[in-house]
Write an enzyme that holds these catalytic residues in place. Structure first.
Site, PDB file in Angstrom:
ATOM      1  CB  ALA A  33     -63.141 116.713   9.774  1.00 39.98           C
ATOM      2  N   GLY A  34     -66.176 114.974  10.527  1.00 39.18           N
ATOM      3  CA  GLY A  34     -66.627 114.092  11.974  1.00 39.18           C
ATOM      4  C   GLY A  34     -67.232 115.187  12.627  1.00 39.18           C
ATOM      5  CD  GLN A  92     -64.454 147.013  36.065  1.00 43.13           C
ATOM      6  OE1 GLN A  92     -65.312 146.721  36.537  1.00 43.13           O
ATOM      7  NE2 GLN A  92     -63.302 147.678  36.520  1.00 43.13           N
ATOM      8  CG  LEU A 148     -61.290 112.746   0.542  1.00 36.30           C
ATOM      9  CD1 LEU A 148     -59.922 112.213   0.985  1.00 36.30           C
ATOM     10  CD2 LEU A 148     -62.221 112.690   1.681  1.00 36.30           C
ATOM     11  CB  SER A 191     -72.048 110.077  11.764  1.00 38.74           C
ATOM     12  OG  SER A 191     -72.492 111.508  11.727  1.00 38.74           O
ATOM     13  N   GLY A 208     -74.964 145.949  16.943  1.00 38.49           N
ATOM     14  CA  GLY A 208     -75.548 145.937  15.657  1.00 38.49           C
ATOM     15  C   GLY A 208     -74.843 145.674  14.300  1.00 38.49           C
ATOM     16  CD  GLN A 262     -73.831 140.614  23.332  1.00 38.33           C
ATOM     17  OE1 GLN A 262     -74.340 139.912  22.334  1.00 38.33           O
ATOM     18  NE2 GLN A 262     -74.700 141.379  23.817  1.00 38.33           N
ATOM     19  CD  GLU A 276     -61.088 115.937   6.913  1.00 37.09           C
ATOM     20  OE1 GLU A 276     -60.922 114.754   6.407  1.00 37.09           O
ATOM     21  OE2 GLU A 276     -62.012 116.695   6.686  1.00 37.09           O
ATOM     22  NE  ARG A 277     -62.188 113.320  13.238  1.00 38.63           N
ATOM     23  CZ  ARG A 277     -62.303 112.100  13.076  1.00 38.63           C
ATOM     24  NH1 ARG A 277     -61.311 111.179  12.926  1.00 38.63           N
ATOM     25  NH2 ARG A 277     -63.348 111.646  12.194  1.00 38.63           N
TER      26      ARG A 277
HETATM   27  C1  LIG Z   1     -69.371 122.618   3.860  1.00 40.58           C
HETATM   28  C2  LIG Z   1     -69.024 121.280   4.092  1.00 40.58           C
HETATM   29  C3  LIG Z   1     -67.855 120.456   3.407  1.00 40.58           C
HETATM   30  C4  LIG Z   1     -67.384 119.326   3.504  1.00 40.58           C
HETATM   31  N1  LIG Z   1     -66.254 118.732   2.774  1.00 40.58           N
HETATM   32  C5  LIG Z   1     -66.388 117.448   2.639  1.00 40.58           C
HETATM   33  C6  LIG Z   1     -65.420 116.931   1.767  1.00 40.58           C
HETATM   34  O1  LIG Z   1     -64.632 117.376   1.102  1.00 40.58           O
HETATM   35  N2  LIG Z   1     -65.225 115.510   1.732  1.00 40.58           N
HETATM   36  C7  LIG Z   1     -66.219 114.837   2.327  1.00 40.58           C
HETATM   37  O2  LIG Z   1     -66.165 113.631   1.909  1.00 40.58           O
HETATM   38  N3  LIG Z   1     -67.147 115.158   3.350  1.00 40.58           N
HETATM   39  C8  LIG Z   1     -67.454 116.483   3.384  1.00 40.58           C
HETATM   40  N4  LIG Z   1     -67.990 117.053   4.274  1.00 40.58           N
HETATM   41  C9  LIG Z   1     -68.939 116.209   4.677  1.00 40.58           C
HETATM   42  C10 LIG Z   1     -69.011 115.873   6.350  1.00 40.58           C
HETATM   43  O3  LIG Z   1     -67.849 115.404   6.794  1.00 40.58           O
HETATM   44  C11 LIG Z   1     -70.065 115.423   6.802  1.00 40.58           C
HETATM   45  O4  LIG Z   1     -71.366 116.526   6.777  1.00 40.58           O
HETATM   46  C12 LIG Z   1     -70.418 115.109   8.304  1.00 40.58           C
HETATM   47  O5  LIG Z   1     -69.079 114.071   8.429  1.00 40.58           O
HETATM   48  C13 LIG Z   1     -71.260 114.729   9.074  1.00 40.58           C
HETATM   49  O6  LIG Z   1     -72.399 113.968   8.193  1.00 40.58           O
HETATM   50  P1  LIG Z   1     -73.896 114.239   7.907  1.00 40.58           P
HETATM   51  O7  LIG Z   1     -73.754 115.612   7.403  1.00 40.58           O
HETATM   52  O8  LIG Z   1     -74.457 113.129   7.151  1.00 40.58           O
HETATM   53  O9  LIG Z   1     -74.564 114.156   9.041  1.00 40.58           O
HETATM   54  P2  LIG Z   1     -75.234 112.925  10.096  1.00 40.58           P
HETATM   55  O10 LIG Z   1     -74.324 111.795  10.192  1.00 40.58           O
HETATM   56  O11 LIG Z   1     -76.623 112.444   9.358  1.00 40.58           O
HETATM   57  O12 LIG Z   1     -75.604 113.478  11.429  1.00 40.58           O
HETATM   58  C14 LIG Z   1     -76.516 114.265  11.780  1.00 40.58           C
HETATM   59  C15 LIG Z   1     -76.665 114.453  13.263  1.00 40.58           C
HETATM   60  O13 LIG Z   1     -76.711 113.000  14.083  1.00 40.58           O
HETATM   61  C16 LIG Z   1     -75.611 112.879  14.713  1.00 40.58           C
HETATM   62  N5  LIG Z   1     -75.261 111.665  14.964  1.00 40.58           N
HETATM   63  C17 LIG Z   1     -74.874 110.904  13.820  1.00 40.58           C
HETATM   64  N6  LIG Z   1     -74.741 109.454  14.326  1.00 40.58           N
HETATM   65  C18 LIG Z   1     -74.536 109.746  15.680  1.00 40.58           C
HETATM   66  C19 LIG Z   1     -74.424 108.623  16.893  1.00 40.58           C
HETATM   67  N7  LIG Z   1     -74.021 107.452  16.377  1.00 40.58           N
HETATM   68  N8  LIG Z   1     -74.463 109.170  18.038  1.00 40.58           N
HETATM   69  C20 LIG Z   1     -74.696 110.462  18.167  1.00 40.58           C
HETATM   70  N9  LIG Z   1     -74.890 111.266  17.482  1.00 40.58           N
HETATM   71  C21 LIG Z   1     -75.065 110.781  16.137  1.00 40.58           C
HETATM   72  C22 LIG Z   1     -74.374 113.798  14.373  1.00 40.58           C
HETATM   73  O14 LIG Z   1     -73.486 113.956  15.214  1.00 40.58           O
HETATM   74  C23 LIG Z   1     -75.138 114.908  13.750  1.00 40.58           C
HETATM   75  O15 LIG Z   1     -75.557 115.911  14.961  1.00 40.58           O
HETATM   76  C24 LIG Z   1     -68.573 118.409   4.204  1.00 40.58           C
HETATM   77  C25 LIG Z   1     -69.529 118.974   4.695  1.00 40.58           C
HETATM   78  C26 LIG Z   1     -69.820 120.240   4.846  1.00 40.58           C
HETATM   79  C27 LIG Z   1     -71.256 120.845   5.467  1.00 40.58           C
END
Ligand SMILES: Cc1cc2nc3c(=O)[nH]c(=O)nc-3n(C[C@H](O)[C@H](O)[C@H](O)COP(=O)(O)OP(=O)(O)OC[C@H]3O[C@@H](n4cnc5c(N)ncnc54)[C@H](O)[C@@H]3O)c2cc1C
Length: 407
Positions: free
Chosen positions: A385-386, A294, A137, A146, A362, A358, A257-258
């Site tokens: 997934a967010g 403990q 997807l 995000s 090692g 922990q 998904e979540r």
């Molecule tokens: C291994 C892996 C597999 C994945 N697989 C898929 C997949 O199959 N399909 C797909 O579509 N996506 C996939 N993703 C994408 C994943 O869903 C996104 O990485 C995720 O939604 C975060 O987006 P970003 O990495 O661009 O981070 P960003 O949105 O750039 O966020 C960076 C930081 O800013 C914070 N932030 C952003 N906006 C706000 C706000 N309004 N308030 C507070 N904090 C905020 C975030 O929480 C985060 O800490 C995958 C990611 C990884 C790493």
């Protein structure tokens, strides 16, 4: 399938959930299969980001794909709860393959089943259910994580009996090996999230390419890619759920998904606890098994509490999400509950693995050890997934939804 429930006598409301015999059998089957067929693949997957090509057909042959898809399309005809149990079983023995499984079975196949038309179901689901075709997807983009909907730049314009897609997607699980991809693109740039549509893209469509395979810190061996669409021609019949109807597909799919990420965290945490108990009983220091100290016992007890609370919350959420109607979710109680469940499970598995390493001392710090492999998995579950922050925004948004109305 019915759930055995414990009842809170004061309020007469269900308190806790346990598995019934059918559900136990599904978890046992997935656990057995993963232990026998997937566990030995994990070290090489982790070391080399290696994709074992035979694994998906084998999973299909054992009836462990298409869990939520009716038998007429090649699936098992069960529900989301059953799918979560398969994921939990896989997560114990090969969490990278479990991630590939959920991207394929839930994000792609289940989404096509729920939102696709009869032609699309008949064309794509049997191959996905057999594991002969691999699904993915594509939502996230380099500039849209995000804020996946608001910042989406990938576009789709109608051209005769085709749509033409331009843009890119990043971090796509199964991307480098996928045959069938559910991809979101903007069909109307003026309408924001309400101008998004979903498309089924086949890897052979002209203009589609895997730009790069990405190398990860954990979940290694599950394949991850950046994908590019350069004047990619997609037949109009591959539009899923109608033009500009993608937002309902995304939001409903994200809740499911979540709900499904939590059992993956649970499986990883269960295995970490098992390894830690074994280690505490066999590792000797000061002439005794470290489990007799403990402070080590305290860590094990804390881990157990985390695992059991994860289990209860995970099953409760799966039970609530399983009957979600097509296009449902994306708001309300289920939106809040699924965000809370995955947020809790991701934080709990983090704590469990911290303690597990922990206890292993090692050994736990050495890359090749199983506990180290599990430890490197924890961060993704607070991002994918967010992120945790997005989950908190969802929960607070629902709790405070009347704030807007009351100013
Ligand atoms: C291994 C892996 C597999 C994945 N697989 C898929 C997949 O199959 N399909 C797909 O579509 N996506 C996939 N993703 C994408 C994943 O869903 C996104 O990485 C995720 O939604 C975060 O987006 P970003 O990495 O661009 O981070 P960003 O949105 O750039 O966020 C960076 C930081 O800013 C914070 N932030 C952003 N906006 C706000 C706000 N309004 N308030 C507070 N904090 C905020 C975030 O929480 C985060 O800490 C995958 C990611 C990884 C790493």
């Amino acid at each position: 399938m019915t759930l055995r429930q414990t009842v809170d006598l004061a309020s007469n409301r269900p308190l806790a959930y346990d598995l019934d015999d059918d559900q136990r059998a599904i978890l046992d089957q997935a656990d057995r299969f993963a232990r026998n067929e997937l566990y030995d693949l994990a070290p090489r997957m982790d070391a080399e980001e290696w994709w074992p090509e035979d694994a998906f057909p084998k999973i299909g042959d054992n009836g462990l794909f298409g869990v939520t898809i009716p038998e007429q399309y090649g699936g098992a005809g069960l529900d989301l709860f059953a799918a979560g149990l398969v994921l939990q079983g896989f997560g114990r023995w090969n969490h990278a393959m479990a991630l590939a499984w959920v991207a394929h079975d839930n994000l792609c196949a289940n989404n096509i089943y729920r939102n696709g038309d009869e032609l699309q179901r008949r064309k794509y689901l049997p191959g996905l259910c057999s594991g002969r075709k691999i699904g993915a997807l594509g939502l996230t983009e380099p500039g849209a994580g995000s804020d996946a909907l608001g910042s989406m730049r990938t576009t789709a314009r109608r051209d005769g009996d085709h749509y033409v897609l331009n843009g890119s997607k990043i971090y796509i699980t199964n991307g480098p090996v996928a045959d069938v991809l559910l991809v979101y693109a903007k069909t109307d740039r003026e309408r924001g999230p309400h101008g998004i549509s979903a498309f089924i893209v086949e890897k052979g469509f002209p203009g589609f390419k895997v730009a790069q395979k990405l190398v990860k810190m954990g979940y290694r061996g599950s394949q991850t890619a950046e994908l590019v669409f350069d004047e990619c021609r997609v037949p109009a019949e591959n539009l899923v759920g109608g033009e500009n109807r993608g937002v309902a597909v995304v939001m409903s799919g994200l809740d499911l998904e979540r709900a499904m990420i939590s059992p993956l965290c649970l499986g990883v945490a269960e295995r970490a606890l098992e390894l830690s108990v074994d280690y505490a009983m066999t590792r000797k220091q000061f002439g005794k098994a470290i489990g007799s100290f403990q402070m080590v016992q305290s860590m094990l007890a804390d881990m157990y509490v985390q695992v059991e609370t994860m289990r209860t919350f995970t099953y409760r959420t799966l039970a609530a999400a399983a009957p979600l109607e097509i296009g449902g979710g994306g708001r309300g109680d289920i939106h809040m509950l699924t965000a809370a469940s995955v947020m809790y499970a991701a934080e709990a598995v983090h704590k469990v693995l911290d303690l597990a390493v922990q206890i292993h001392g090692g050994t736990g710090y050495i890359w090749e050890s199983e506990i180290n492999r599990l430890y490197r998995s924890i961060k993704l579950l607070e991002i994918g997934a967010g992120t945790t922050e997005v989950r908190k925004m969802i929960i607070a948004g629902e709790l405070l939804k009347d704030l807007k109305r009351h100013g």
